[in-house]
Design an enzyme around this catalytic site. Sequence first.
Site, mmCIF file in Angstrom:
data_model
loop_
_atom_site.group_PDB
_atom_site.id
_atom_site.type_symbol
_atom_site.label_atom_id
_atom_site.label_comp_id
_atom_site.label_asym_id
_atom_site.label_seq_id
_atom_site.Cartn_x
_atom_site.Cartn_y
_atom_site.Cartn_z
ATOM 1 N N CYS A 48 41.736 46.076 27.656
ATOM 2 C CA CYS A 48 42.613 44.929 27.374
ATOM 3 C C CYS A 48 41.847 43.993 26.442
ATOM 4 C CB CYS A 48 42.922 44.251 28.708
ATOM 5 S SG CYS A 48 43.855 42.726 28.587
ATOM 6 N N HIS A 49 42.559 43.167 25.706
ATOM 7 C CA HIS A 49 41.884 42.222 24.812
ATOM 8 C C HIS A 49 40.923 41.300 25.561
ATOM 9 C CE1 HIS A 49 44.700 43.266 21.511
ATOM 10 N NE2 HIS A 49 43.646 42.938 20.800
ATOM 11 N N THR A 50 41.212 41.037 26.822
ATOM 12 C CA THR A 50 40.348 40.135 27.589
ATOM 13 C C THR A 50 38.958 40.745 27.822
ATOM 14 O OG1 THR A 50 42.283 39.109 28.542
ATOM 15 C CG2 THR A 50 40.230 38.745 29.699
ATOM 16 N N GLU A 71 41.856 46.754 34.312
ATOM 17 C CA GLU A 71 43.143 47.438 34.340
ATOM 18 C C GLU A 71 42.844 48.890 34.706
ATOM 19 O OE1 GLU A 71 46.195 46.326 31.215
ATOM 20 O OE2 GLU A 71 45.818 48.377 30.601
ATOM 21 N N CYS A 100 45.219 36.602 49.378
ATOM 22 C CA CYS A 100 44.675 36.601 50.746
ATOM 23 C C CYS A 100 45.774 36.355 51.765
ATOM 24 C CB CYS A 100 43.558 35.570 50.882
ATOM 25 S SG CYS A 100 44.147 33.850 50.960
ATOM 26 N N CYS A 103 45.537 31.150 51.944
ATOM 27 C CA CYS A 103 45.107 29.913 51.288
ATOM 28 C C CYS A 103 46.343 29.102 50.881
ATOM 29 C CB CYS A 103 44.187 30.199 50.095
ATOM 30 S SG CYS A 103 45.019 30.875 48.647
ATOM 31 N N CYS A 106 48.340 30.840 48.192
ATOM 32 C CA CYS A 106 49.115 32.006 48.651
ATOM 33 C C CYS A 106 50.346 31.545 49.437
ATOM 34 C CB CYS A 106 48.256 32.920 49.514
ATOM 35 S SG CYS A 106 47.162 33.983 48.529
ATOM 36 N N CYS A 114 45.724 32.849 43.976
ATOM 37 C CA CYS A 114 44.913 32.815 45.211
ATOM 38 C C CYS A 114 43.496 32.311 44.894
ATOM 39 C CB CYS A 114 44.838 34.221 45.810
ATOM 40 S SG CYS A 114 43.747 34.340 47.238
ATOM 41 N N ARG A 118 37.769 32.842 44.387
ATOM 42 C CA ARG A 118 37.752 32.442 42.982
ATOM 43 C C ARG A 118 36.343 32.163 42.457
ATOM 44 N NH1 ARG A 118 37.281 32.253 38.565
ATOM 45 N NH2 ARG A 118 38.374 31.116 36.933
ATOM 46 N N CYS A 177 47.273 45.162 34.566
ATOM 47 C CA CYS A 177 47.236 43.947 33.742
ATOM 48 C C CYS A 177 48.390 43.875 32.763
ATOM 49 C CB CYS A 177 45.909 43.770 32.997
ATOM 50 S SG CYS A 177 45.919 42.252 32.005
ATOM 51 N N ARG A 285 47.952 50.570 24.219
ATOM 52 C CA ARG A 285 47.027 50.861 25.309
ATOM 53 C C ARG A 285 46.462 52.267 25.156
ATOM 54 N NH1 ARG A 285 46.438 46.082 26.326
ATOM 55 N NH2 ARG A 285 46.490 45.180 28.422
#
Length: 290
Positions: A48-50, A71, A100, A103, A106, A114, A118, A177, A285
């Site tokens: 992915c580009h990320t 992904e 989860c 939280c 969520c 979530c 983090r 993703c 992709r």
Amino acid sequence: MAGTAGQVIKCKAAVAWEAGVPLSIEEVEVAPPKAHEVRIQIVATSVCHTDSYTLSGSDSEGRFPVILGHEGAGIVESVGEGVTSFKTGDRVIPLYIPQCGECKFCLNPKTNLCQKIRVTQGQGLMPDKTSRFTCKGQQLYHYMGTSTFSEYTVVADISLAKIDNAAPLEKVCLLGCGISTGYGAVVNVAKRAALEACHKGWGTSVIIGVAPAGHEIATRPFQLVTGRIWKGTAFGGWKSVQSIPKLVKEYMDKKLKVDEFVSFTLPFNQINESFDLMHTGKSIRTVLLY
Ligand code: 022
Ligand code: ZN
Ligand code: ZN
């Protein structure tokens, strides 16, 4: 299943040793899953580009050396203590936004972000603040809680969706993703992208990408006072654990297209070629098979 549970697994992975340098295929060691963790054999992954953004060094959260990839799809190899929702042999998709179920985020239907893990996820670590990966005696960081560019990876049990056993992993990996992000941004959050392009009076524009730290976006106030809505979303707004199995079902029922987005399928060793195919626009992709 052959007895790898409880043992360190040696396998192939694409290691990003430092920013701006191509990935290097290495033998890595993957430690067994600890409490509330799951070790997965990744069967298929895509770029992915990320991943490319983090590899470039522009990602302020990026740490090296790291195993990128968010992904993918695979099969549960073993589970850690206290894991009740997964067992060896389950087909799964790792989730870079966990769910989860407990939280404040969520419990709120307005968001899918979530926050349970983090902080450690952003630090490239498992929830106990350690890594499961080593290579040449060095600790490697995890990435987005998933690190799918490894034949075996370890994720938190809240970062995993169990899917239909019959789903072709070399296709549904895209639901980890790209497809979920784009499809969800449309059906969950907006009707059309780009603030300028969206309808006067009621149109909604949704930002779905990531940008280098400190970058800003601007618009003319006219766009907003004329009723256009500007918002953003991550992972298409899907509450991940509950939604991804449903998207896989939509695909299996031929209601959601996925195959059409796979431009190439290559062996995992050619992962750097897959970055090139993405950058040159030749591929939407490229699925990589281990
Ligand atoms: C991945 N993205 C787009 C294409 N592929 C993507 C989209 C959104 C985010 C990250 C990646 C994102 C938006 C907001 C956040 N992230 C922060 C969420 C929060 O603070 O709860 C984000 C996410 C994960 C990570 C970093 C940023 C990470 O694991 N390092 C979801
Ligand atoms: Zn992505
Ligand atoms: Zn949560």
